[in-house]
Design a protein around this motif. Structure first.
Motif, PDB file in Angstrom:
ATOM      1  N   ALA A 129      88.658 -20.747  42.652  1.00 26.16           N
ATOM      2  CA  ALA A 129      89.589 -21.866  42.466  1.00 26.16           C
ATOM      3  C   ALA A 129      90.596 -21.953  43.609  1.00 26.16           C
ATOM      4  O   ALA A 129      91.747 -22.312  43.395  1.00 26.16           O
ATOM      5  CB  ALA A 129      90.314 -21.719  41.135  1.00 26.16           C
ATOM      6  N   VAL A 130      90.179 -21.614  44.807  1.00 30.61           N
ATOM      7  CA  VAL A 130      91.057 -21.644  45.972  1.00 30.61           C
ATOM      8  C   VAL A 130      90.780 -22.913  46.759  1.00 30.61           C
ATOM      9  O   VAL A 130      89.682 -23.100  47.300  1.00 30.61           O
ATOM     10  CB  VAL A 130      90.841 -20.411  46.866  1.00 30.61           C
ATOM     11  N   GLU A 131      91.784 -23.782  46.835  1.00 31.82           N
ATOM     12  CA  GLU A 131      91.640 -25.013  47.598  1.00 31.82           C
ATOM     13  C   GLU A 131      91.466 -24.678  49.078  1.00 31.82           C
ATOM     14  O   GLU A 131      92.202 -23.862  49.629  1.00 31.82           O
ATOM     15  CB  GLU A 131      92.873 -25.893  47.418  1.00 31.82           C
ATOM     16  N   GLY A 132      90.481 -25.311  49.693  1.00 30.36           N
ATOM     17  CA  GLY A 132      90.221 -25.071  51.113  1.00 30.36           C
ATOM     18  C   GLY A 132      89.012 -24.201  51.376  1.00 30.36           C
ATOM     19  O   GLY A 132      88.496 -24.176  52.497  1.00 30.36           O
ATOM     20  N   LEU A 133      88.526 -23.482  50.363  1.00 30.15           N
ATOM     21  CA  LEU A 133      87.259 -22.756  50.506  1.00 30.15           C
ATOM     22  C   LEU A 133      86.120 -23.730  50.224  1.00 30.15           C
ATOM     23  O   LEU A 133      86.126 -24.408  49.186  1.00 30.15           O
ATOM     24  CB  LEU A 133      87.189 -21.564  49.553  1.00 30.15           C
ATOM     25  N   THR A 134      85.151 -23.793  51.115  1.00 27.31           N
ATOM     26  CA  THR A 134      84.107 -24.803  51.007  1.00 27.31           C
ATOM     27  C   THR A 134      82.772 -24.199  50.594  1.00 27.31           C
ATOM     28  O   THR A 134      82.551 -22.994  50.701  1.00 27.31           O
ATOM     29  CB  THR A 134      83.927 -25.533  52.350  1.00 27.31           C
ATOM     30  N   SER A 135      81.879 -25.057  50.132  1.00 30.96           N
ATOM     31  CA  SER A 135      80.495 -24.687  49.830  1.00 30.96           C
ATOM     32  C   SER A 135      79.576 -25.358  50.837  1.00 30.96           C
ATOM     33  O   SER A 135      79.944 -26.344  51.481  1.00 30.96           O
ATOM     34  CB  SER A 135      80.123 -25.117  48.404  1.00 30.96           C
ATOM     35  N   HIS A 136      78.355 -24.829  50.940  1.00 28.16           N
ATOM     36  CA  HIS A 136      77.359 -25.399  51.841  1.00 28.16           C
ATOM     37  C   HIS A 136      76.324 -26.147  51.018  1.00 28.16           C
ATOM     38  O   HIS A 136      75.845 -25.651  49.989  1.00 28.16           O
ATOM     39  CB  HIS A 136      76.683 -24.289  52.639  1.00 28.16           C
ATOM     40  N   THR A 137      75.987 -27.351  51.445  1.00 28.65           N
ATOM     41  CA  THR A 137      75.000 -28.155  50.729  1.00 28.65           C
ATOM     42  C   THR A 137      73.593 -27.749  51.150  1.00 28.65           C
ATOM     43  O   THR A 137      73.236 -27.837  52.330  1.00 28.65           O
ATOM     44  CB  THR A 137      75.210 -29.649  51.015  1.00 28.65           C
ATOM     45  N   GLN A 138      72.807 -27.255  50.223  1.00 32.15           N
ATOM     46  CA  GLN A 138      71.427 -26.879  50.529  1.00 32.15           C
ATOM     47  C   GLN A 138      70.618 -26.799  49.251  1.00 32.15           C
ATOM     48  O   GLN A 138      71.157 -26.569  48.166  1.00 32.15           O
ATOM     49  CB  GLN A 138      71.376 -25.527  51.243  1.00 32.15           C
ATOM     50  N   GLU A 139      69.316 -27.017  49.382  1.00 33.51           N
ATOM     51  CA  GLU A 139      68.414 -26.855  48.259  1.00 33.51           C
ATOM     52  C   GLU A 139      68.060 -25.388  48.112  1.00 33.51           C
ATOM     53  O   GLU A 139      67.979 -24.641  49.096  1.00 33.51           O
ATOM     54  CB  GLU A 139      67.148 -27.684  48.471  1.00 33.51           C
ATOM     55  N   VAL A 140      67.859 -24.957  46.883  1.00 33.97           N
ATOM     56  CA  VAL A 140      67.516 -23.566  46.623  1.00 33.97           C
ATOM     57  C   VAL A 140      66.311 -23.514  45.699  1.00 33.97           C
ATOM     58  O   VAL A 140      66.090 -24.416  44.893  1.00 33.97           O
ATOM     59  CB  VAL A 140      68.695 -22.801  45.990  1.00 33.97           C
ATOM     60  N   PRO A 141      65.500 -22.466  45.797  1.00 39.26           N
ATOM     61  CA  PRO A 141      64.346 -22.333  44.895  1.00 39.26           C
ATOM     62  C   PRO A 141      64.801 -21.967  43.489  1.00 39.26           C
ATOM     63  O   PRO A 141      65.940 -21.520  43.274  1.00 39.26           O
ATOM     64  CB  PRO A 141      63.534 -21.202  45.538  1.00 39.26           C
ATOM     65  N   PRO A 142      63.927 -22.138  42.508  1.00 40.80           N
ATOM     66  CA  PRO A 142      64.283 -21.794  41.124  1.00 40.80           C
ATOM     67  C   PRO A 142      64.591 -20.298  40.983  1.00 40.80           C
ATOM     68  O   PRO A 142      63.976 -19.460  41.647  1.00 40.80           O
ATOM     69  CB  PRO A 142      63.026 -22.176  40.328  1.00 40.80           C
ATOM     70  N   PHE A 143      65.533 -20.001  40.135  1.00 40.61           N
ATOM     71  CA  PHE A 143      65.916 -18.619  39.859  1.00 40.61           C
ATOM     72  C   PHE A 143      66.500 -18.604  38.458  1.00 40.61           C
ATOM     73  O   PHE A 143      67.485 -19.258  38.181  1.00 40.61           O
ATOM     74  CB  PHE A 143      66.957 -18.154  40.877  1.00 40.61           C
ATOM     75  N   THR A 144      65.882 -17.859  37.574  1.00 43.75           N
ATOM     76  CA  THR A 144      66.233 -17.938  36.161  1.00 43.75           C
ATOM     77  C   THR A 144      67.425 -17.056  35.821  1.00 43.75           C
ATOM     78  O   THR A 144      67.730 -16.074  36.496  1.00 43.75           O
ATOM     79  CB  THR A 144      65.048 -17.504  35.286  1.00 43.75           C
ATOM     80  N   GLU A 145      68.070 -17.427  34.732  1.00 48.18           N
ATOM     81  CA  GLU A 145      69.160 -16.609  34.194  1.00 48.18           C
ATOM     82  C   GLU A 145      68.636 -15.228  33.803  1.00 48.18           C
ATOM     83  O   GLU A 145      69.342 -14.218  33.937  1.00 48.18           O
ATOM     84  CB  GLU A 145      69.776 -17.303  32.983  1.00 48.18           C
ATOM     85  N   VAL A 146      67.387 -15.185  33.341  1.00 52.30           N
ATOM     86  CA  VAL A 146      66.794 -13.903  32.947  1.00 52.30           C
ATOM     87  C   VAL A 146      66.701 -12.970  34.152  1.00 52.30           C
ATOM     88  O   VAL A 146      67.053 -11.789  34.065  1.00 52.30           O
ATOM     89  CB  VAL A 146      65.400 -14.121  32.324  1.00 52.30           C
ATOM     90  N   ARG A 147      66.255 -13.507  35.290  1.00 51.58           N
ATOM     91  CA  ARG A 147      66.148 -12.659  36.478  1.00 51.58           C
ATOM     92  C   ARG A 147      67.525 -12.208  36.947  1.00 51.58           C
ATOM     93  O   ARG A 147      67.701 -11.065  37.373  1.00 51.58           O
ATOM     94  CB  ARG A 147      65.408 -13.389  37.600  1.00 51.58           C
ATOM     95  N   LEU A 148      68.513 -13.092  36.885  1.00 49.27           N
ATOM     96  CA  LEU A 148      69.869 -12.684  37.254  1.00 49.27           C
ATOM     97  C   LEU A 148      70.342 -11.536  36.373  1.00 49.27           C
ATOM     98  O   LEU A 148      70.922 -10.557  36.864  1.00 49.27           O
ATOM     99  CB  LEU A 148      70.822 -13.866  37.128  1.00 49.27           C
TER     100      LEU A 148
END
Length: 475
Positions: free
Chosen positions: A268-287
């Motif tokens: 929740a820090v203003e000014g920290l950015t994310s990168h826009t990219q597609e990602v492969p599927p990854f399940t909650e189970v694997r996490l």
């Protein structure tokens, strides 16, 4: 076998692949033996550990490279630490000049390792390589001494198949303090820029999608680490006498740290950015399996899981200086220090990220508490340009070696020196490969190397080197 009886140099792509496949397979026991010898050396590069072990490790690596008989020079080098007259840990540098217009490839890995931690957490001694099933267990067995031996074994196979005098230029850079922040890395590059110059840089310090599917890492988060001290009192005071009116440092610190994340656990820090990219599927189970989440504990953040891990910022408190529970007394703490680690998404500089976090903390520090920042360590993220010819070459080599289509992946961790390499050699194409897999547990107790992954990683690099050598163009 005498040189006269040596099989003729192969002349077709099929012959090259078959001969390299045989050479890597037949050379695997020697590679595993050399790796085992290397991991027995406890080459922890951190302060407080015996530096003689890192020197011994460097000498062992230098001997392995010298014995290949292909390099013009093999040396052990140390470079100064920034702001200090002291020298960093020893690195091993080797070079062979290219011929016939062929490119030069740099092969990078590191021979230092993380501390082992509590020996009781290991199922076998951390510096005694132990084979259980198809995995070799030891500190550094994968990260990254297997990377060192992948380079050595791939060159051995190339020389066996293509002959002892290839046209390809070869540079090997085996660093000695990657696990301690690569503190002298920039000075090493400056001092040996000409020796290290290359057209292609292969960094064997990442992982693979699974034990049967290879990965080419094309994105790495950066890091911003620092120590934060919060002080509210000039001295400790009785918590019963003054608690409830005088704010202690721990209360102020907890409030500050809680402000770094929202209710979903997203940064929740203003000014920290994310990168826009597609990602492969990854399940909650694997996490849940990979992270060993306890029953009932949920994941944090928002968006696709791999987007959170590869392309979004993350902030973790990794250490705290405060009284232990055993030594706790009824006292208002006057001062508390924590270590904070922020992973920076690709596309944002580490310094910009640090400035955003500093602004956030100063604006949300309660009760007028005093805050200071120290020991700031910055490492920029990195994105691979996938349009280069070398990317096509390594993906082809991976598919031939593994029999599976490679996965293009990001990595949530940071390898800041890659950005430094790219800045120093802007024309070079950077390929981030690896010998790890989801079960490796690098940096943790019971680190291990999957021997099938090791085998296929060596063959991938041997096939890539054959392509770059250009004697026969592999399709």
């Amino acid at each position: 076998m005498t040189s006269d009886a040596r099989p003729a140099r192969p002349s077709t792509p099929t012959e090259i692949r078959e001969r390299l496949t045989d050479a890597v397979r037949d050379g695997l026991p020697a590679a595993i033996a050399d790796l085992s010898r290397l991991v027995r050396i406890p080459s922890v590069s951190w302060d407080g550990f015996d530096p003689r072990h890192v020197q011994e490790s460097a000498e062992t690596v230098a001997a392995l490279l010298t014995d290949l008989g292909v390099f013009d020079t093999v040396t052990i080098e140390r470079a100064p630490l920034p702001g200090s007259g002291e020298l960093g840990q020893p690195a091993v540098l080797a070079r062979r000049e290219p011929r016939g217009g062929r490119p030069t490839v740099m092969l990078y890995a590191h021979h230092d390792v993380q501390p082992p931690g509590e020996e009781g957490d290991w199922q076998s001694p951390p510096f005694e390589p132990t084979l259980r099933g198809d995995r070799l267990y030891a500190r550094g067995a994968a990260d990254d001494k297997a990377g060192v031996l992948a380079h050595v074994a791939a060159i051995r196979a190339l020389l066996e198949v293509q002959g002892s005098d290839p046209d390809l230029g070869l540079v090997v850079f085996i660093e000695g303090e990657e696990e301690f922040g690569s503190r002298s890395f920039e000075a090493m590059l400056a001092a040996h820029r000409e020796l290290l110059a290359a057209d292609v840089i292969v960094v064997a310090d990442s992982d693979n999608w699974t034990t049967t599917t290879p990965s080419l890492t094309i994105g790495l988060r950066g890091n911003t680490a620092f120590q934060l001290n919060v002080s509210t009192l000039g001295h400790a005071s009785h918590s019963g006498m003054l608690g409830g009116a005088a704010p202690d440092a721990m209360l102020a610190l907890v409030r500050v740290l809680a402000s770094l994340h929202d209710d979903d656990g997203a940064v929740a820090v203003e000014g920290l950015t994310s990168h826009t990219q597609e990602v492969p599927p990854f399940t909650e189970v694997r996490l849940r399996e990979d992270a060993a989440l306890l029953e009932g504990v949920s994941s944090i953040g928002r968006g696709e899981i791999l987007h959170r891990l590869w392309a979004q910022p993350a902030i973790t408190v990794t250490g705290i200086d405060a009284p232990s529970v055993q030594n706790a007394s009824n006292t208002l703490l006057p001062s508390v220090t924590v270590k904070v680690s922020c992973r920076v998404a690709p596309g944002q500089s580490a310094r910009e990220a640090f400035m955003a976090i500093e602004r956030h903390i100063r604006a949300r520090t309660p009760f007028g508490a005093h805050v200071t920042f120290s020991a700031v360590d910055l490492g920029d993220p990195f994105l691979v340009d996938t349009s280069g010819w070398a990317v096509d070459d390594v993906l082809t080599a991976m598919e031939e070696a593994w029999g599976e289509t490679p996965q293009l992946t990001g990595v949530g961790g940071s390898i800041p020196f890659i950005a430094q390499l790219a800045q120093t050699f802007p024309e070079a194409q950077v390929l981030v490969t690896g010998v790890e897999d989801p079960e490796t547990r690098a940096h943790s107790p019971n680190e291990s190397l999957h021997l099938g992954v090791f085998h296929r990683a060596i063959l991938t690099e041997a096939l890539l080197l054959a392509r770059l050598d250009g004697a026969v163009s592999l399709p």
